[in-house]
Design a protein around this motif. Structure first.
Motif, PDB file in Angstrom:
ATOM      1  N   SER A  54       0.810  -1.219   0.000  1.00 44.77           N
ATOM      2  CA  SER A  54       0.000   0.000   0.000  1.00 44.77           C
ATOM      3  C   SER A  54       0.843   1.269   0.000  1.00 44.77           C
ATOM      4  O   SER A  54       0.312   2.359  -0.204  1.00 44.77           O
ATOM      5  CB  SER A  54      -0.947   0.010   1.200  1.00 44.77           C
ATOM      6  N   ASN A  63      -2.363   5.120  -3.244  1.00 44.26           N
ATOM      7  CA  ASN A  63      -3.714   4.983  -2.705  1.00 44.26           C
ATOM      8  C   ASN A  63      -4.762   4.848  -3.806  1.00 44.26           C
ATOM      9  O   ASN A  63      -5.960   4.864  -3.522  1.00 44.26           O
ATOM     10  CB  ASN A  63      -4.060   6.180  -1.819  1.00 44.26           C
ATOM     11  N   ASN A  79      -5.366  -3.029  -2.569  1.00 41.70           N
ATOM     12  CA  ASN A  79      -4.297  -3.085  -1.563  1.00 41.70           C
ATOM     13  C   ASN A  79      -4.516  -4.218  -0.566  1.00 41.70           C
ATOM     14  O   ASN A  79      -3.558  -4.720   0.022  1.00 41.70           O
ATOM     15  CB  ASN A  79      -4.174  -1.745  -0.854  1.00 41.70           C
TER      16      ASN A  79
END
Length: 125
Positions: free
Chosen positions: A29, A53, A73
């Protein structure tokens, strides 16, 4: 970080494929991710990129409107959905990763630290 690309294959022009790139480790992530491709006797070129993100994406002009990059993620995976494929999309496709910053996307091969092994996409006319 190890990257494993999959999903390539042979498809007719106008068809679709979805490539996947699974990453090892617990820091996925925090990485910006990208897809590149290399056709025979050509330089490796940028295809698409996504911020850590998922808030920003970038595309090469040649694939804009046909390809979509996304990431999950929770699954440590980045995807490349390829629609309306053309013979000129034939190449080995590589996923790549690097430490990301906020919404930044990256388009140069030198920007990336980690590379997968590549998956071959062949589009027949």
């Amino acid at each position: 970080v190890q990257l494993q690309a999959s999903g390539g294959g042979l498809v007719q022009a106008g068809g679709s494929l979805r490539l996947s790139c699974a990453a090892s480790g617990r820091t996925f992530s925090s990485y910006a991710m990208g897809w590149f491709r290399q056709a025979p006797a050509k330089e490796r070129e940028f295809v698409a990129s996504i911020a850590l993100n998922g808030g920003s994406t970038g595309y090469a002009d040649s694939v804009k409107g046909r390809f979509t990059i996304s990431r999950d993620n929770a699954k440590n995976t980045v995807y490349l959905q390829m629609n309306n494929l053309k013979p000129e999309d034939t190449a080995v496709y590589y996923c790549a990763g690097r430490q990301g910053f906020y919404r930044n996307v990256y388009v140069k091969t030198d920007d990336y630290t980690y590379w997968g092994q590549g998956t071959l996409v062949t589009v027949s006319s």
